[in-house]
Design a protein around this motif. Structure first.
Motif, PDB file in Angstrom:
ATOM      1  N   THR A 275      35.093  68.649  48.143  1.00 18.17           N
ATOM      2  CA  THR A 275      36.093  68.846  47.964  1.00 18.17           C
ATOM      3  C   THR A 275      36.879  69.272  47.019  1.00 18.17           C
ATOM      4  O   THR A 275      36.835  68.224  46.025  1.00 18.17           O
ATOM      5  CB  THR A 275      36.807  68.871  49.158  1.00 18.17           C
ATOM      6  OG1 THR A 275      37.380  67.342  49.637  1.00 18.17           O
ATOM      7  CG2 THR A 275      35.996  68.976  50.975  1.00 18.17           C
ATOM      8  N   ASP A 276      37.651  70.122  46.488  1.00 23.12           N
ATOM      9  CA  ASP A 276      38.639  69.869  46.276  1.00 23.12           C
ATOM     10  C   ASP A 276      39.499  69.723  46.456  1.00 23.12           C
ATOM     11  O   ASP A 276      40.994  69.649  45.870  1.00 23.12           O
ATOM     12  CB  ASP A 276      38.827  71.677  45.904  1.00 23.12           C
ATOM     13  CG  ASP A 276      37.226  72.454  45.082  1.00 23.12           C
ATOM     14  OD1 ASP A 276      36.567  71.777  43.849  1.00 23.12           O
ATOM     15  OD2 ASP A 276      36.530  74.258  44.896  1.00 23.12           O
TER      16      ASP A 276
ATOM     17  N   SER B 216      39.438  63.595  46.525  1.00 21.79           N
ATOM     18  CA  SER B 216      39.272  65.143  46.270  1.00 21.79           C
ATOM     19  C   SER B 216      40.603  65.503  44.830  1.00 21.79           C
ATOM     20  O   SER B 216      40.910  64.467  45.116  1.00 21.79           O
ATOM     21  CB  SER B 216      39.814  65.884  46.776  1.00 21.79           C
ATOM     22  OG  SER B 216      41.032  65.801  47.198  1.00 21.79           O
ATOM     23  N   PRO B 217      39.820  66.094  43.551  1.00 19.99           N
ATOM     24  CA  PRO B 217      41.259  66.069  42.892  1.00 19.99           C
ATOM     25  C   PRO B 217      42.190  66.115  42.953  1.00 19.99           C
ATOM     26  O   PRO B 217      43.065  65.693  42.333  1.00 19.99           O
ATOM     27  CB  PRO B 217      39.872  67.317  41.675  1.00 19.99           C
ATOM     28  CG  PRO B 217      38.932  67.356  42.310  1.00 19.99           C
ATOM     29  CD  PRO B 217      38.383  67.857  43.607  1.00 19.99           C
ATOM     30  N   VAL B 218      42.289  66.843  44.170  1.00 20.61           N
ATOM     31  CA  VAL B 218      44.129  67.524  44.462  1.00 20.61           C
ATOM     32  C   VAL B 218      44.282  66.982  45.756  1.00 20.61           C
ATOM     33  O   VAL B 218      43.554  67.203  46.771  1.00 20.61           O
ATOM     34  CB  VAL B 218      44.074  68.738  44.273  1.00 20.61           C
ATOM     35  CG1 VAL B 218      45.600  69.340  44.921  1.00 20.61           C
ATOM     36  CG2 VAL B 218      44.030  69.271  42.600  1.00 20.61           C
ATOM     37  N   VAL B 219      45.120  66.076  45.956  1.00 25.05           N
ATOM     38  CA  VAL B 219      45.684  66.335  47.266  1.00 25.05           C
ATOM     39  C   VAL B 219      47.367  66.254  48.206  1.00 25.05           C
ATOM     40  O   VAL B 219      47.421  66.176  46.960  1.00 25.05           O
ATOM     41  CB  VAL B 219      45.413  64.181  47.577  1.00 25.05           C
ATOM     42  CG1 VAL B 219      45.930  63.809  48.647  1.00 25.05           C
ATOM     43  CG2 VAL B 219      44.143  63.853  46.912  1.00 25.05           C
ATOM     44  N   LEU B 220      47.409  66.756  49.489  1.00 21.97           N
ATOM     45  CA  LEU B 220      48.078  67.767  49.611  1.00 21.97           C
ATOM     46  C   LEU B 220      48.816  66.455  50.574  1.00 21.97           C
ATOM     47  O   LEU B 220      48.544  66.710  51.679  1.00 21.97           O
ATOM     48  CB  LEU B 220      47.797  69.219  50.097  1.00 21.97           C
ATOM     49  CG  LEU B 220      49.842  69.562  50.471  1.00 21.97           C
ATOM     50  CD1 LEU B 220      50.795  69.663  49.331  1.00 21.97           C
ATOM     51  CD2 LEU B 220      49.285  71.065  51.517  1.00 21.97           C
ATOM     52  N   SER B 221      50.446  66.244  50.416  1.00 19.20           N
ATOM     53  CA  SER B 221      51.057  65.987  51.596  1.00 19.20           C
ATOM     54  C   SER B 221      50.688  66.359  52.374  1.00 19.20           C
ATOM     55  O   SER B 221      52.398  66.932  52.197  1.00 19.20           O
ATOM     56  CB  SER B 221      51.350  64.215  50.977  1.00 19.20           C
ATOM     57  OG  SER B 221      52.806  64.536  51.611  1.00 19.20           O
TER      58      SER B 221
ATOM     59  N   ALA C  12      46.212  74.020  40.877  1.00 23.04           N
ATOM     60  CA  ALA C  12      46.350  72.708  41.052  1.00 23.04           C
ATOM     61  C   ALA C  12      44.634  72.174  40.690  1.00 23.04           C
ATOM     62  O   ALA C  12      44.589  71.604  40.336  1.00 23.04           O
ATOM     63  CB  ALA C  12      46.960  71.853  41.553  1.00 23.04           C
ATOM     64  N   ILE C  13      43.854  72.874  41.435  1.00 24.45           N
ATOM     65  CA  ILE C  13      42.767  72.419  41.926  1.00 24.45           C
ATOM     66  C   ILE C  13      41.918  73.560  39.878  1.00 24.45           C
ATOM     67  O   ILE C  13      41.385  72.226  39.854  1.00 24.45           O
ATOM     68  CB  ILE C  13      42.346  72.950  42.627  1.00 24.45           C
ATOM     69  CG1 ILE C  13      42.413  72.872  43.857  1.00 24.45           C
ATOM     70  CG2 ILE C  13      40.828  73.405  42.497  1.00 24.45           C
ATOM     71  CD1 ILE C  13      42.239  73.548  44.766  1.00 24.45           C
ATOM     72  N   ALA C  14      41.856  74.063  39.913  1.00 23.01           N
ATOM     73  CA  ALA C  14      41.895  74.902  38.439  1.00 23.01           C
ATOM     74  C   ALA C  14      42.198  73.396  37.308  1.00 23.01           C
ATOM     75  O   ALA C  14      41.601  73.707  36.413  1.00 23.01           O
ATOM     76  CB  ALA C  14      42.298  75.811  38.618  1.00 23.01           C
ATOM     77  N   ALA C  15      43.314  73.637  37.449  1.00 25.31           N
ATOM     78  CA  ALA C  15      44.005  71.991  36.082  1.00 25.31           C
ATOM     79  C   ALA C  15      43.153  71.086  36.205  1.00 25.31           C
ATOM     80  O   ALA C  15      42.367  70.400  35.372  1.00 25.31           O
ATOM     81  CB  ALA C  15      45.788  72.318  35.914  1.00 25.31           C
ATOM     82  N   LYS C  16      42.844  70.690  37.573  1.00 26.09           N
ATOM     83  CA  LYS C  16      41.669  69.253  37.661  1.00 26.09           C
ATOM     84  C   LYS C  16      39.663  69.954  37.046  1.00 26.09           C
ATOM     85  O   LYS C  16      39.726  68.609  36.677  1.00 26.09           O
ATOM     86  CB  LYS C  16      41.558  68.627  38.638  1.00 26.09           C
ATOM     87  CG  LYS C  16      43.081  68.361  39.237  1.00 26.09           C
ATOM     88  CD  LYS C  16      43.721  67.319  38.453  1.00 26.09           C
ATOM     89  CE  LYS C  16      42.561  65.765  38.261  1.00 26.09           C
ATOM     90  NZ  LYS C  16      42.967  64.162  38.014  1.00 26.09           N
TER      91      LYS C  16
END
Length: 307
Positions: free
Chosen positions: A3-4, A48-53, A301-305
Motif C-alpha cells: 500500500t502507499d 507503507s511509505p506514508v503513514v497518517l495518524s 506526500a506519497i508522490a514525494a516518497k
C-alpha cells in the motif's frame, strides 16, 4: 509494502468520510485499528511509505487501555525506519499535553489564559490563589471537553479536593486556568493543513459546556442544537497566528482554538488539536469538503516518497 498509505485510527466512525474520499480517488491505503495493533521494534520495514495518524487524545474516554502513548512510540519507530509519518510522534507529544501547547503558544508571543501547571491535587489551592476566581481546572490530556471543571470560589475548590472530585489526567498533570468569558459565547477553531489556513468555524455552546468537538460523531447523544457551528472569517492576524502555531508544533493537519476575551478584546489561544475530523456537514457549513484537500496533501506526500 503493498500500500502507499497506512492510516492508524482509534474511533470506528469518525473517519468514514476520509476513507470514502480516498476510495473515490483510488488511493491504495490500509486502515489499521490501534486497539488490535502490535509492533516489533527490531523490524526495519514500515507498513507503507506514508503513514497518517488519526489518534484521538479523547481515546482514554472510550478505552481504559488507550493507545496514546503506544502510538507515540510506534510512530517514532516507523519514522526512524524511513516512513513519512503525518502528525507523527513529535506532534503527538504536543497534542497530548495542554501544558506544552500553552508554553509553545506563549513562546511565540501570543496571548494565552493565565495558567499554572501542577501535578498534585494538593497543589491546586496555591495555584488558584495566584490565578483568582472564577477559574477552571483542566486535565493535561483531555478531549471533547473531558476533564474540565469550573470553580467559583476557594471553598468550592477545597470541597472538591476533599471529595476527590477534581479532574484527573492520565499523565497526572493538571492546569489551573483563569476562566475566560468568550465574546458572544464563541470559540473559533482555525483548521490548518501543511501549516497553512484551510478554513475556520465559529462554535457557540450554551452555558459552560466545554465539549466543542465539531465532528459528526461528537454530536451523538447531545441532542439537536447543542452547539452551533457557522463558517468563520477570522481576522488576518488570527490566521497568521494560527499558522505560526501550526508550524511551531510541526502540525501537518489540525486545528487551533482561540477565543476573544470579552473583558478586553484580546485573543487568547488555548488549544492545539492534531485530530481534525473536520466539521459536521461540511457542504452545508463551508460549501465544500475539506477531505478533498487532505487527500491532495496525502497524494503529494506519497508522490514525494516515490522520487
Amino acid at each position: 509494502m503493498t500500500t502507499d498509505l497506512t492510516i492508524l485510527y482509534e474511533h470506528p466512525a469518525w473517519f468514514v468520510p476520509l476513507f470514502a474520499a480516498l476510495d473515490r480517488r483510488g488511493v491504495r491505503y490500509e486502515a489499521l485499528h490501534l486497539s488490535d495493533h502490535r509492533f516489533d521494534p527490531a523490524d526495519p520495514k514500515p507498513p507503507s511509505p506514508v503513514v497518517l495518524s488519526r489518534v484521538a487524545m479523547s481515546s482514554f474516554l472510550r478505552e481504559a487501555d488507550h493507545a496514546i502513548f503506544y502510538a507515540e512510540a510506534l510512530f517514532a519507530h516507523w519514522s526512524a525506519c524511513g516512513a513519512r509519518v503525518i502528525n507523527g510522534a513529535e506532534v503527538i507529544a504536543v497534542d497530548r499535553s495542554k501544558a506544552r501547547q500553552l508554553s509553545l503558544i506563549a513562546g511565540l508571543g501570543l496571548g494565552i489564559p493565565r495558567t499554572r501547571i501542577v501535578h498534585r491535587a494538593a497543589d491546586l489551592p496555591a495555584a488558584a490563589r495566584e490565578i483568582g476566581f472564577p477559574l477552571i481546572v483542566k486535565a493535561n490530556i483531555g478531549g471533547s471537553g473531558a476533564g474540565i471543571v469550573r470553580y467559583q470560589s476557594a471553598d468550592e475548590l477545597a470541597q472538591s479536593i476533599a471529595d476527590k472530585t477534581t479532574p484527573e489526567s492520565v499523565d497526572r498533570v493538571l492546569l489551573v486556568q483563569e476562566y475566560i468569558p468568550a465574546r458572544d459565547g464563541i470559540v473559533t477553531r482555525i483548521e490548518t493543513l501543511d501549516g497553512k489556513f484551510l478554513y475556520a468555524i465559529d462554535i457557540e455552546s450554551p452555558a459552560d459546556s466545554f465539549d466543542l468537538c465539531p465532528a459528526d460523531a461528537c454530536e451523538i447523544g447531545r441532542g439537536p442544537g447543542a452547539i452551533g457551528m457557522t463558517r468563520a472569517d477570522p481576522a488576518p492576524k488570527l490566521i497568521d497566528a494560527a499558522e505560526r502555531i501550526a508550524r511551531a508544533a510541526r502540525l501537518d493537519v489540525g486545528g487551533i482554538e482561540v477565543m476573544i476575551d470579552d473583558r478586553d478584546g484580546t485573543a487568547k489561544f488555548y488549544d492545539v488539536n492534531a485530530l481534525s475530523n473536520f466539521v459536521a456537514k461540511p457542504l452545508d457549513v463551508l460549501g465544500w469538503d475539506p477531505h478533498e484537500q487532505l487527500v491532495d496533501y496525502l497524494e503529494a506526500a506519497i508522490a514525494a516518497k516515490r522520487t
